[in-house]
Design an enzyme around this catalytic site. Sequence first.
Site, PDB file in Angstrom:
ATOM      1  N   SER A  54       0.833  -1.209   0.000  1.00 51.35           N
ATOM      2  CA  SER A  54       0.000   0.000   0.000  1.00 51.35           C
ATOM      3  C   SER A  54       0.863   1.252   0.000  1.00 51.35           C
ATOM      4  O   SER A  54       0.383   2.321  -0.351  1.00 51.35           O
ATOM      5  CB  SER A  54      -0.859   0.061   1.266  1.00 51.35           C
ATOM      6  OG  SER A  54      -1.595  -1.098   1.418  1.00 51.35           O
ATOM      7  N   HIS A  88      -2.270  -3.289  -6.740  1.00 53.49           N
ATOM      8  CA  HIS A  88      -2.838  -2.890  -5.448  1.00 53.49           C
ATOM      9  C   HIS A  88      -4.322  -3.238  -5.432  1.00 53.49           C
ATOM     10  O   HIS A  88      -5.144  -2.532  -6.015  1.00 53.49           O
ATOM     11  CB  HIS A  88      -2.600  -1.384  -5.241  1.00 53.49           C
ATOM     12  CG  HIS A  88      -2.963  -0.891  -3.887  1.00 53.49           C
ATOM     13  ND1 HIS A  88      -3.496   0.354  -3.659  1.00 53.49           N
ATOM     14  CD2 HIS A  88      -2.862  -1.475  -2.658  1.00 53.49           C
ATOM     15  CE1 HIS A  88      -3.707   0.510  -2.368  1.00 53.49           C
ATOM     16  NE2 HIS A  88      -3.337  -0.574  -1.742  1.00 53.49           N
ATOM     17  N   GLU A 127      -5.530  -1.115  -8.630  1.00 52.76           N
ATOM     18  CA  GLU A 127      -4.614  -0.060  -9.071  1.00 52.76           C
ATOM     19  C   GLU A 127      -3.355  -0.767  -9.580  1.00 52.76           C
ATOM     20  O   GLU A 127      -2.714  -1.490  -8.810  1.00 52.76           O
ATOM     21  CB  GLU A 127      -4.236   0.813  -7.861  1.00 52.76           C
ATOM     22  CG  GLU A 127      -4.706   2.227  -7.909  1.00 52.76           C
ATOM     23  CD  GLU A 127      -4.282   3.025  -6.664  1.00 52.76           C
ATOM     24  OE1 GLU A 127      -3.999   2.449  -5.592  1.00 52.76           O
ATOM     25  OE2 GLU A 127      -4.260   4.251  -6.780  1.00 52.76           O
ATOM     26  N   ASN A 167      -5.263   6.255  -2.420  1.00 50.11           N
ATOM     27  CA  ASN A 167      -4.956   6.643  -1.044  1.00 50.11           C
ATOM     28  C   ASN A 167      -4.384   8.061  -0.957  1.00 50.11           C
ATOM     29  O   ASN A 167      -4.508   8.722   0.072  1.00 50.11           O
ATOM     30  CB  ASN A 167      -4.010   5.637  -0.391  1.00 50.11           C
ATOM     31  CG  ASN A 167      -4.733   4.344  -0.059  1.00 50.11           C
ATOM     32  OD1 ASN A 167      -5.948   4.325   0.084  1.00 50.11           O
ATOM     33  ND2 ASN A 167      -3.990   3.250   0.042  1.00 50.11           N
TER      34      ASN A 167
HETATM   35  N1  LIG Z   1      -5.421  -4.933   4.649  1.00 46.11           N
HETATM   36  C1  LIG Z   1      -5.702  -4.045   3.704  1.00 46.11           C
HETATM   37  O1  LIG Z   1      -6.773  -3.401   3.724  1.00 46.11           O
HETATM   38  C2  LIG Z   1      -4.759  -3.832   2.557  1.00 46.11           C
HETATM   39  C3  LIG Z   1      -5.235  -3.242   1.384  1.00 46.11           C
HETATM   40  C4  LIG Z   1      -4.378  -3.097   0.289  1.00 46.11           C
HETATM   41  C5  LIG Z   1      -3.061  -3.537   0.390  1.00 46.11           C
HETATM   42  N2  LIG Z   1      -2.604  -4.095   1.545  1.00 46.11           N
HETATM   43  C6  LIG Z   1      -1.211  -4.590   1.578  1.00 46.11           C
HETATM   44  O2  LIG Z   1      -1.237  -6.002   1.442  1.00 46.11           O
HETATM   45  C7  LIG Z   1      -0.121  -6.575   2.128  1.00 46.11           C
HETATM   46  C8  LIG Z   1      -0.613  -7.623   3.097  1.00 46.11           C
HETATM   47  O3  LIG Z   1      -1.482  -7.009   4.037  1.00 46.11           O
HETATM   48  P1  LIG Z   1      -2.535  -7.863   4.890  1.00 46.11           P
HETATM   49  O4  LIG Z   1      -3.509  -6.873   5.422  1.00 46.11           O
HETATM   50  O5  LIG Z   1      -3.007  -9.029   4.087  1.00 46.11           O
HETATM   51  O6  LIG Z   1      -1.599  -8.396   6.085  1.00 46.11           O
HETATM   52  P2  LIG Z   1      -1.842  -9.665   7.025  1.00 46.11           P
HETATM   53  O7  LIG Z   1      -1.062  -9.376   8.264  1.00 46.11           O
HETATM   54  O8  LIG Z   1      -3.294  -9.993   7.126  1.00 46.11           O
HETATM   55  O9  LIG Z   1      -1.155 -10.882   6.229  1.00 46.11           O
HETATM   56  C9  LIG Z   1       0.222 -10.917   5.977  1.00 46.11           C
HETATM   57  C10 LIG Z   1       0.644 -12.379   5.885  1.00 46.11           C
HETATM   58  O10 LIG Z   1       1.994 -12.416   5.386  1.00 46.11           O
HETATM   59  C11 LIG Z   1       2.615 -13.529   6.019  1.00 46.11           C
HETATM   60  N3  LIG Z   1       4.066 -13.450   5.903  1.00 46.11           N
HETATM   61  C12 LIG Z   1       4.929 -12.704   6.646  1.00 46.11           C
HETATM   62  N4  LIG Z   1       6.186 -12.947   6.246  1.00 46.11           N
HETATM   63  C13 LIG Z   1       6.124 -13.860   5.236  1.00 46.11           C
HETATM   64  C14 LIG Z   1       7.101 -14.509   4.437  1.00 46.11           C
HETATM   65  N5  LIG Z   1       8.416 -14.281   4.602  1.00 46.11           N
HETATM   66  N6  LIG Z   1       6.670 -15.390   3.498  1.00 46.11           N
HETATM   67  C15 LIG Z   1       5.355 -15.637   3.329  1.00 46.11           C
HETATM   68  N7  LIG Z   1       4.398 -15.053   4.069  1.00 46.11           N
HETATM   69  C16 LIG Z   1       4.777 -14.174   5.010  1.00 46.11           C
HETATM   70  C17 LIG Z   1       2.096 -13.446   7.452  1.00 46.11           C
HETATM   71  O11 LIG Z   1       2.305 -14.677   8.132  1.00 46.11           O
HETATM   72  C18 LIG Z   1       0.621 -13.108   7.220  1.00 46.11           C
HETATM   73  O12 LIG Z   1      -0.179 -14.264   7.116  1.00 46.11           O
HETATM   74  C19 LIG Z   1       0.624  -5.407   2.759  1.00 46.11           C
HETATM   75  O13 LIG Z   1       1.677  -5.027   1.904  1.00 46.11           O
HETATM   76  C20 LIG Z   1      -0.434  -4.327   2.847  1.00 46.11           C
HETATM   77  O14 LIG Z   1       0.112  -3.011   2.820  1.00 46.11           O
HETATM   78  C21 LIG Z   1      -3.437  -4.269   2.627  1.00 46.11           C
END
Ligand SMILES: NC(=O)c1ccc[n+]([C@@H]2O[C@H](COP(=O)([O-])OP(=O)(O)OC[C@H]3O[C@@H](n4cnc5c(N)ncnc54)[C@H](O)[C@@H]3O)[C@@H](O)[C@H]2O)c1
Length: 283
Positions: A120, A141, A153, A191
Amino acid sequence: MTTIETVGIIGAGTMGNGIAQACASSGLRVVMVDINEAAVQKGVATIAGSLDRLIKKEKITTADKDATLARIQGSTHYDDLKAAQLVIEAATENLELKIKILRQLDGLLPAETLIATNTSSISITQLAAVTSRADRFIGMHFFNPVPMMALVEIIRGLQTSDATHDAVHALALALGKTPITVKNAPGFVVNRILVPMINEAFFVLGEGLAEAEAIDAGMKLGCNQPIGPLALADMIGLDVCLAVMEVYLKEFGDSKYRPSPLLKEMVAAGRLGRKTGQGVYKY
Ligand SMILES: NC(=O)c1ccc[n+]([C@@H]2O[C@H](COP(=O)([O-])OP(=O)(O)OC[C@H]3O[C@@H](n4cnc5c(N)ncnc54)[C@H](O)[C@@H]3O)[C@@H](O)[C@H]2O)c1
């Protein structure tokens, strides 16, 4: 142009399992990797629960659910990602972690495999430069919850090739999403506009121009927004909104991005929104 039939996903969390569901529901094969079996199983269970809700709403059949789940391979081994034409990194938002993961992927995947990141806030150009395939690297994204949200995006880093862009653009369309293509810059497009608007709502609240309910009603009824900016801040997390404004202020060096004093106060008080039971509103 690379045709994508198998998508690898790093991370089975909120976004990773959502992207996996969207891909598998559209007929693609998915390899979803997380750090341990429990995280993988939690991701798969979340997808199954989401598909069950769609069955209840009569949007899909039980056979559709079974076929979708059968296309998803959960794994804790990066080696299993070699089968994919595109790997989407959706791990925890942390620069050092993402650099480590991307170096690992870059060393392992065939040269022609495309890599995307769902970050993000981190620069696509910077992450691309960590790999030896910067032209085959791009931002994808997705928005939360991925199966419901229509937008993707697509963010081109400075080095991203047209072929890479066109392949992920075609993939987004195949997922039934509407892609918009944007250049790399802090916050990308959505954003960049959304979070300063939320910040402005905190200025308005802090200046006592109106009550929170009135501000949210104004933006819902006057601008047709489905949710008011203050209620949305409670969902996103006030700490996340503040962190984003601080990044914009630092990166653009423009005082128009200064965080609202009220937003800072509320974060300092631990009123972070729904996740702490209190933000602008009480839960
Ligand atoms: N949550 C949102 O609303 C949202 C929206 C758009 C983008 N994002 C982006 O998406 C990405 C993930 O966010 P999320 O909300 O799903 O986080 P989350 O914490 O729900 O999930 C992240 C996952 O990544 C895993 N992980 C960590 N290290 C790892 C590795 N070395 N290998 C494999 N897996 C690994 C964790 O165990 C976890 O299950 C981030 O970059 C975030 O900025 C999030």
